[in-house]
Design an enzyme around this catalytic site. Structure first.
Site, PDB file in Angstrom:
ATOM      1  CE  LYS A   1      -4.195  -1.510   2.189  1.00 54.67           C
ATOM      2  NZ  LYS A   1      -5.224  -1.302   3.443  1.00 54.67           N
TER       3      LYS A   1
ATOM      4  CE  LYS B   1      -6.952  -8.097  -1.507  1.00 54.91           C
ATOM      5  NZ  LYS B   1      -6.905  -7.527  -0.379  1.00 54.91           N
TER       6      LYS B   1
ATOM      7  CE  LYS C   1     -14.712  -3.096   1.060  1.00 55.68           C
ATOM      8  NZ  LYS C   1     -13.807  -2.917   2.339  1.00 55.68           N
TER       9      LYS C   1
HETATM   10  P1  AMP Z   1     -11.414  -5.487   3.244  1.00 54.27           P
HETATM   11  O1  AMP Z   1     -11.895  -5.258   1.710  1.00 54.27           O
HETATM   12  O2  AMP Z   1      -9.935  -5.207   3.158  1.00 54.27           O
HETATM   13  O3  AMP Z   1     -12.283  -4.555   4.107  1.00 54.27           O
HETATM   14  O4  AMP Z   1     -11.682  -6.868   3.561  1.00 54.27           O
HETATM   15  C1  AMP Z   1     -13.063  -7.299   4.287  1.00 54.27           C
HETATM   16  C2  AMP Z   1     -12.865  -8.777   4.537  1.00 54.27           C
HETATM   17  O5  AMP Z   1     -12.966  -9.374   3.121  1.00 54.27           O
HETATM   18  C3  AMP Z   1     -11.614  -9.345   5.125  1.00 54.27           C
HETATM   19  O6  AMP Z   1     -11.914 -10.501   5.939  1.00 54.27           O
HETATM   20  C4  AMP Z   1     -10.775  -9.544   3.775  1.00 54.27           C
HETATM   21  O7  AMP Z   1      -9.723 -10.763   4.106  1.00 54.27           O
HETATM   22  C5  AMP Z   1     -11.989 -10.177   3.023  1.00 54.27           C
HETATM   23  N1  AMP Z   1     -11.445 -10.045   1.582  1.00 54.27           N
HETATM   24  C6  AMP Z   1     -11.229  -8.899   0.858  1.00 54.27           C
HETATM   25  N2  AMP Z   1     -10.732  -9.145  -0.329  1.00 54.27           N
HETATM   26  C7  AMP Z   1     -11.099 -10.338  -0.518  1.00 54.27           C
HETATM   27  C8  AMP Z   1     -10.858 -11.236  -1.857  1.00 54.27           C
HETATM   28  N3  AMP Z   1     -10.284 -11.053  -2.953  1.00 54.27           N
HETATM   29  N4  AMP Z   1     -11.301 -12.790  -1.429  1.00 54.27           N
HETATM   30  C9  AMP Z   1     -11.456 -13.046  -0.574  1.00 54.27           C
HETATM   31  N5  AMP Z   1     -11.669 -12.354   0.653  1.00 54.27           N
HETATM   32  C10 AMP Z   1     -11.429 -11.001   0.708  1.00 54.27           C
END
Ligand code: AMP
Ligand code: TRP
Length: 330
Positions: free
Chosen positions: A115, A197, A200
């Site tokens: 990041k 991956k 968002k």
């Molecule tokens: P975040 O988008 O970083 O707030 O992530 C929220 C939750 O979603 C966390 O538990 C992440 O590990 C999971 N997560 C985010 N992106 C992915 C992805 N591409 N595949 C699976 N899990 C994800």
């Protein structure tokens, strides 16, 4: 005596739009395990501000993510959903943990390295300290299990390490939490680039399917998804594009891999994509209509969040008070 349920804690950032990676890798598992555990879900707005955010958008996204969690099936009666910044103990505990985390541990964090590169020398200290805030979130609630996607594994290890270090100095204080990472779906990849991956923060419109996407958007994104020039439809990890689409199909339908491969025998990628778009649309439509009902009354989500905060505050305050006492603060 009735044995106490184990506690689950997890968090999600109120940034960008929640996508099917978040849903399949995390949210769906939170929903399924609610009855069995004492579950706490945190909208981590303090984590969100580790990179620049527009104030109006951040506020709106906090409500949107909360609405989506509930629409996805998190029950505000059995589980708690709250906003991180509404509980001051998170910031205070982060400071305390900062004083027990060696710099070397933090410097190994791969998410910071990735990041901070994007921020080109302007990455804030908060971004570096992100894992300490996450450790504070988890440890304040004496958490047993932390269901997350693969990307959070290293942060969980740091959380355990700092908890163990604190316990070894001051005696038993924090419970050591365990990460729960799903076997399939822990890493859903981008549709435009299946070597990255699904995230968002990615801005290419063909990258992710968001939970609020319309059927037309879903179809267009799936039809454009990157695949390869081969033909047969098999779960083969060396072909990341088609593998990713099949994993998404598997998770949304609950069918076995053998069954899926058999049903697409002799069929082409276009057919798989058409069917996948339909499956996703069918699953997201009820979620989207629940979301619209929930958000029709603008005060409803705020009331749920206020209730959530009042339920977790005493737990967080108790741990913080114990920690301060042990250290000799105040
Ligand atoms: P975040 O988008 O970083 O707030 O992530 C929220 C939750 O979603 C966390 O538990 C992440 O590990 C999971 N997560 C985010 N992106 C992915 C992805 N591409 N595949 C699976 N899990 C994800
Ligand atoms: N860092 C997590 C992510 O980006 C979100 C998060 C913050 C979290 N605090 C947490 C996850 C505590 C689990 C437990 O996905």
């Amino acid at each position: 005596m009735i044995p106490q349920k184990k506690r689950i804690f997890s968090g999600i950032q109120p940034t960008g739009s929640i996508h099917i990676g978040n849903y399949l890798g995390a949210v769906q598992h939170w929903v399924k395990s609610q009855a069995e555990f004492d579950s706490i879900f945190c909208i981590v707005d303090l984590h969100a501000i580790t990179v620049p955010q527009e104030p109006g958008t951040l506020k709106a996204k906090i409500r949107e993510v909360t609405g989506l969690l509930i629409a996805a099936g998190i029950s505000p009666e059995t589980s708690v959903v709250f906003v991180q910044s509404q509980i001051c103990a998170h910031s205070e505990m982060t400071w305390i943990l900062n004083c027990f985390i060696p710099m070397g541990w933090m410097m190994r964090m791969t998410q910071f390295k990735e990041k901070s590169q994007k921020e080109r020398g302007m990455a804030g200290v908060g971004l570096f300290d992100y894992p300490a805030l996450m450790a504070a979130d988890i440890l304040l609630y004496q958490t047993d299990l932390v269901p997350v996607g693969e990307d959070q594994k290293q942060h969980l290890e740091l959380t355990r390490d700092v908890a163990a270090r604190f316990n070894s100095i001051y005696g038993d204080t924090f419970k050591l939490p365990e990460a729960v990472i799903p076997k399939t779906g822990a890493r859903i990849m981008g549709l435009d680039d299946p070597t990255k991956k699904m995230s968002k923060s990615e801005t290419n419109p063909g990258h992710a399917i968001n939970l609020l996407d319309s059927p037309d958007e879903i179809r267009a994104k799936i039809m454009r998804a990157t695949t390869d020039s081969l033909r047969d439809i098999r779960f083969d990890e060396s072909r990341p594009g088609i593998y990713n689409l099949l994993v998404i199909y598997e998770l949304f339908t609950g069918r076995s891999r053998a069954e899926i491969e058999a049903s697409f025998e002799g069929k082409g990628y276009a057919e798989l994509k058409r069917e996948l778009a339909e499956v996703i649309t069918a699953q997201l439509q009820p979620l989207q209509s629940r979301y619209r009902e929930l958000t029709a009354d603008p005060g409803h989500i705020d009331r749920l969040l206020a209730e959530g905060a009042s339920k977790v505050q005493p737990i967080a305050e108790k741990t913080l008070a114990m920690v301060k006492e042990k250290i000799g603060l105040g």
